[in-house]
Design a protein around this motif. Structure first.
Motif, short mmCIF file in Angstrom:
data_model
loop_
_atom_site.label_atom_id
_atom_site.label_comp_id
_atom_site.label_asym_id
_atom_site.label_seq_id
_atom_site.Cartn_x
_atom_site.Cartn_y
_atom_site.Cartn_z
N ASP A 59 0.83 -1.21 0.00
CA ASP A 59 0.00 0.00 0.00
C ASP A 59 0.86 1.26 0.00
N ALA A 60 1.88 1.29 0.87
CA ALA A 60 2.77 2.44 0.95
C ALA A 60 3.54 2.63 -0.36
N SER A 61 3.99 1.53 -0.94
CA SER A 61 4.73 1.59 -2.20
C SER A 61 3.85 2.13 -3.32
N THR A 62 2.62 1.66 -3.37
CA THR A 62 1.68 2.12 -4.40
C THR A 62 1.42 3.61 -4.26
N GLU A 63 1.22 4.06 -3.02
CA GLU A 63 0.98 5.48 -2.78
C GLU A 63 2.18 6.32 -3.23
N MET A 64 3.40 5.88 -2.88
CA MET A 64 4.61 6.61 -3.30
C MET A 64 4.75 6.61 -4.81
N PHE A 65 4.44 5.48 -5.43
CA PHE A 65 4.53 5.36 -6.89
C PHE A 65 3.59 6.35 -7.56
N VAL A 66 2.35 6.40 -7.09
CA VAL A 66 1.35 7.30 -7.67
C VAL A 66 1.79 8.77 -7.49
N ALA A 98 4.97 9.82 -7.20
CA ALA A 98 6.23 10.08 -7.89
C ALA A 98 6.11 10.10 -9.40
N VAL A 99 5.23 9.29 -9.97
CA VAL A 99 5.17 9.16 -11.43
C VAL A 99 4.98 10.49 -12.15
N PRO A 100 4.04 11.34 -11.73
CA PRO A 100 3.93 12.62 -12.45
C PRO A 100 5.21 13.44 -12.40
N TRP A 101 5.89 13.45 -11.23
CA TRP A 101 7.14 14.19 -11.12
C TRP A 101 8.21 13.62 -12.04
N SER A 106 9.75 15.67 -15.09
CA SER A 106 11.18 15.92 -14.98
C SER A 106 11.95 15.39 -16.18
N MET A 107 11.57 14.23 -16.67
CA MET A 107 12.25 13.67 -17.83
C MET A 107 12.04 14.56 -19.06
N PHE A 108 10.82 15.04 -19.24
CA PHE A 108 10.56 15.94 -20.37
C PHE A 108 11.31 17.26 -20.19
N ALA A 109 11.32 17.79 -18.96
CA ALA A 109 12.05 19.03 -18.69
C ALA A 109 13.55 18.82 -18.91
N ALA A 110 14.07 17.69 -18.46
CA ALA A 110 15.50 17.42 -18.64
C ALA A 110 15.85 17.31 -20.12
N GLY A 111 14.97 16.69 -20.88
CA GLY A 111 15.20 16.60 -22.33
C GLY A 111 15.24 17.97 -22.97
N LEU A 112 14.34 18.85 -22.55
CA LEU A 112 14.31 20.21 -23.09
C LEU A 112 15.54 20.99 -22.64
N ILE A 113 15.88 20.87 -21.36
CA ILE A 113 17.06 21.57 -20.84
C ILE A 113 18.32 21.09 -21.53
N ALA A 114 18.38 19.79 -21.81
CA ALA A 114 19.56 19.24 -22.50
C ALA A 114 19.72 19.88 -23.88
N TRP A 127 13.43 14.79 -8.49
CA TRP A 127 13.00 14.35 -9.81
C TRP A 127 13.34 15.37 -10.88
N ALA A 128 13.59 16.61 -10.48
CA ALA A 128 14.00 17.64 -11.43
C ALA A 128 15.52 17.81 -11.42
N MET A 129 16.12 17.76 -10.25
CA MET A 129 17.54 18.05 -10.13
C MET A 129 18.43 16.94 -10.68
N TYR A 130 18.07 15.69 -10.46
CA TYR A 130 18.91 14.60 -10.96
C TYR A 130 18.95 14.56 -12.49
N PRO A 131 17.82 14.70 -13.17
CA PRO A 131 17.91 14.77 -14.63
C PRO A 131 18.70 16.00 -15.11
N LEU A 132 18.59 17.11 -14.39
CA LEU A 132 19.39 18.29 -14.75
C LEU A 132 20.87 17.98 -14.60
#
Length: 161
Positions: free
Chosen positions: A32-39, A41-44, A48-56, A92-97
């Protein structure tokens, strides 16, 4: 696929199986806790991946290599440290950056200093510490953290030379 990811996945699965046998309710609570964290985290992660791609695409490798690359020496590490001080995003934003900085030829030491100061100091977060720790402790902690980032950046550059 990454061997570390496979090993972590196997160990996690093994942990759930063992807990399901020994304490089924604990295993269910963990799911239950893992599912909640997953839900949460996924939007972030996706944004973040799209932002990192653009920043790259914005990061010019020649500029990054010049200012943060190995040839920049201690100055690159210092700049990475200073940039990390102003980081306000989630991991989720800083690591891709930071990964984008690597891809644009920033030195490992500069990226280390950037990530370390972002995690340990982040100037925008310091005012939140003062009510809990007081001004003196907060300032000393921030200074020591910056020094750690600088020394760590030097060590990482030498180690990964």
């Amino acid at each position: 696929m990454d061997i570390v990811l496979i090993a972590m996945g196997f160990l996690t699965l093994l942990g759930y199986v063992v807990m399901a046998i020994i304490r089924p309710q604990t295993a269910l609570s963990g799911l239950d806790a893992s599912t909640e964290m997953f839900v949460q985290a996924v939007p972030w992660i996706v944004v973040s991946m799209f932002a990192a791609g653009l920043i790259a695409q914005w990061l010019q490798p020649q500029l990054i290599a010049r200012w943060l690359g190995r040839e920049a020496g201690f100055g690159g590490i210092l700049l990475g440290t200073l940039l990390g001080l102003f980081g306000t995003g989630s991991r989720w934003a800083m690591y891709p950056l930071a990964a984008g900085m690597f891809a644009a030829d920033a030195s490992p030491g500069a990226v280390f200093a950037f990530v370390t100061t972002w995690q340990l100091v982040s100037l925008p977060r310091l005012p939140a510490e003062i009510p809990f720790y007081g001004v003196n402790f907060t300032v000393v902690r921030a200074i020591v953290s910056v020094v750690i980032a600088l020394i760590g950046g030097i060590v990482v550059n030498r180690w990964l030379a």
